[in-house]
Design a protein around this motif. Structure first.
Motif, PDB file in Angstrom:
ATOM      1  N   LEU A 168       0.806  -1.218   0.000  1.00  0.00           N
ATOM      2  CA  LEU A 168       0.000   0.000   0.000  1.00  0.00           C
ATOM      3  C   LEU A 168       0.840   1.269   0.000  1.00  0.00           C
ATOM      4  O   LEU A 168       0.343   2.337  -0.365  1.00  0.00           O
ATOM      5  N   LEU A 169       2.110   1.161   0.372  1.00  0.00           N
ATOM      6  CA  LEU A 169       2.990   2.325   0.269  1.00  0.00           C
ATOM      7  C   LEU A 169       3.255   2.682  -1.186  1.00  0.00           C
ATOM      8  O   LEU A 169       3.680   3.792  -1.493  1.00  0.00           O
ATOM      9  N   HIS A 170       3.011   1.728  -2.063  1.00  0.00           N
ATOM     10  CA  HIS A 170       3.314   1.913  -3.479  1.00  0.00           C
ATOM     11  C   HIS A 170       2.065   2.144  -4.320  1.00  0.00           C
ATOM     12  O   HIS A 170       2.088   1.963  -5.528  1.00  0.00           O
ATOM     13  N   GLY A 171       0.993   2.554  -3.673  1.00  0.00           N
ATOM     14  CA  GLY A 171      -0.232   2.879  -4.389  1.00  0.00           C
ATOM     15  C   GLY A 171      -1.416   2.111  -3.842  1.00  0.00           C
ATOM     16  O   GLY A 171      -1.268   1.146  -3.100  1.00  0.00           O
ATOM     17  N   GLU A 172      -2.593   2.566  -4.227  1.00  0.00           N
ATOM     18  CA  GLU A 172      -3.785   1.909  -3.707  1.00  0.00           C
ATOM     19  C   GLU A 172      -4.034   0.595  -4.430  1.00  0.00           C
ATOM     20  O   GLU A 172      -3.654   0.428  -5.598  1.00  0.00           O
ATOM     21  N   HIS A 173      -4.652  -0.324  -3.701  1.00  0.00           N
ATOM     22  CA  HIS A 173      -4.927  -1.669  -4.210  1.00  0.00           C
ATOM     23  C   HIS A 173      -6.310  -2.105  -3.740  1.00  0.00           C
ATOM     24  O   HIS A 173      -6.748  -1.731  -2.649  1.00  0.00           O
TER      25      HIS A 173
ATOM     26  N   ASP B 104     -15.107   2.746  -5.324  1.00  0.00           N
ATOM     27  CA  ASP B 104     -15.313   3.056  -6.740  1.00  0.00           C
ATOM     28  C   ASP B 104     -16.332   2.053  -7.249  1.00  0.00           C
ATOM     29  O   ASP B 104     -15.977   0.917  -7.593  1.00  0.00           O
ATOM     30  N   GLY B 105     -17.602   2.464  -7.233  1.00  0.00           N
ATOM     31  CA  GLY B 105     -18.672   1.533  -7.579  1.00  0.00           C
ATOM     32  C   GLY B 105     -18.780   0.482  -6.490  1.00  0.00           C
ATOM     33  O   GLY B 105     -18.982   0.805  -5.331  1.00  0.00           O
ATOM     34  N   ILE B 106     -18.601  -0.783  -6.880  1.00  0.00           N
ATOM     35  CA  ILE B 106     -18.671  -1.855  -5.891  1.00  0.00           C
ATOM     36  C   ILE B 106     -17.285  -2.262  -5.380  1.00  0.00           C
ATOM     37  O   ILE B 106     -17.162  -3.067  -4.470  1.00  0.00           O
ATOM     38  N   ARG B 107     -16.251  -1.698  -5.951  1.00  0.00           N
ATOM     39  CA  ARG B 107     -14.878  -2.040  -5.544  1.00  0.00           C
ATOM     40  C   ARG B 107     -14.363  -1.063  -4.491  1.00  0.00           C
ATOM     41  O   ARG B 107     -14.685   0.120  -4.513  1.00  0.00           O
ATOM     42  N   MET B 108     -13.551  -1.590  -3.606  1.00  0.00           N
ATOM     43  CA  MET B 108     -12.924  -0.796  -2.564  1.00  0.00           C
ATOM     44  C   MET B 108     -11.425  -0.798  -2.815  1.00  0.00           C
ATOM     45  O   MET B 108     -10.844  -1.842  -3.106  1.00  0.00           O
ATOM     46  N   PHE B 109     -10.822   0.376  -2.682  1.00  0.00           N
ATOM     47  CA  PHE B 109      -9.384   0.511  -2.867  1.00  0.00           C
ATOM     48  C   PHE B 109      -8.770   1.062  -1.588  1.00  0.00           C
ATOM     49  O   PHE B 109      -9.277   2.022  -1.001  1.00  0.00           O
ATOM     50  N   TYR B 110      -7.665   0.458  -1.189  1.00  0.00           N
ATOM     51  CA  TYR B 110      -7.005   0.800   0.066  1.00  0.00           C
ATOM     52  C   TYR B 110      -5.654   1.432  -0.201  1.00  0.00           C
ATOM     53  O   TYR B 110      -4.994   1.129  -1.195  1.00  0.00           O
TER      54      TYR B 110
END
Length: 122
Positions: free
Chosen positions: A49-54, A88-94
């Motif tokens: 997660l330090l390298h971008g959202e996933h 984002d819609g039904i997806r979650m990004f951390y």
């Protein structure tokens, strides 16, 4: 032993910003943070997660873990204010919550690197 070294660095860095002894509340919270990140899977998640959202699925693939396990770890990291989520819609990004989380994880891996290489870095 590894986290003892990180704790020394963390306390030294903290003392540069906070000139008084930490309160009992701060000690408990800091201890809880170290307990939380002492899990290898959570460290892998935080590093990613330090390298971008996933998304959960991306993290599971990256760290070679089951999505359900990753989701449980993310729930604990969210509760500890270490990650944030974006829908984002039904997806979650951390992603990692802030520069303090980034610094803690980067310093832990920097110290680990010194230990692995046998450096006498002060």
């Amino acid at each position: 032993m590894f986290f003892a070294h990180v704790l020394v660095c963390f306390y030294a860095c903290m003392s540069a910003h906070i000139r008084k002894e930490p309160s009992d509340e701060h000690v408990v919270i800091a201890s809880d943070i170290f307990k939380l990140v002492s899990d290898p899977t959570r460290l892998k998640i935080l590093w990613a997660l330090l390298h971008g959202e996933h998304s959960v699925g991306e993290l599971a693939e990256d760290i070679k873990a089951k999505p359900a396990a990753v989701s449980q770890h993310l729930s604990k990291l969210r509760a500890a204010h270490m990650v944030i989520v974006r829908r984002d819609g039904i997806r979650m990004f951390y992603k990692a919550k802030n520069k303090h989380v980034r610094s803690l994880i980067e310093q832990a891996f920097t110290q680990a690197n010194h230990i692995v290489r046998g450096d006498q870095h002060e």
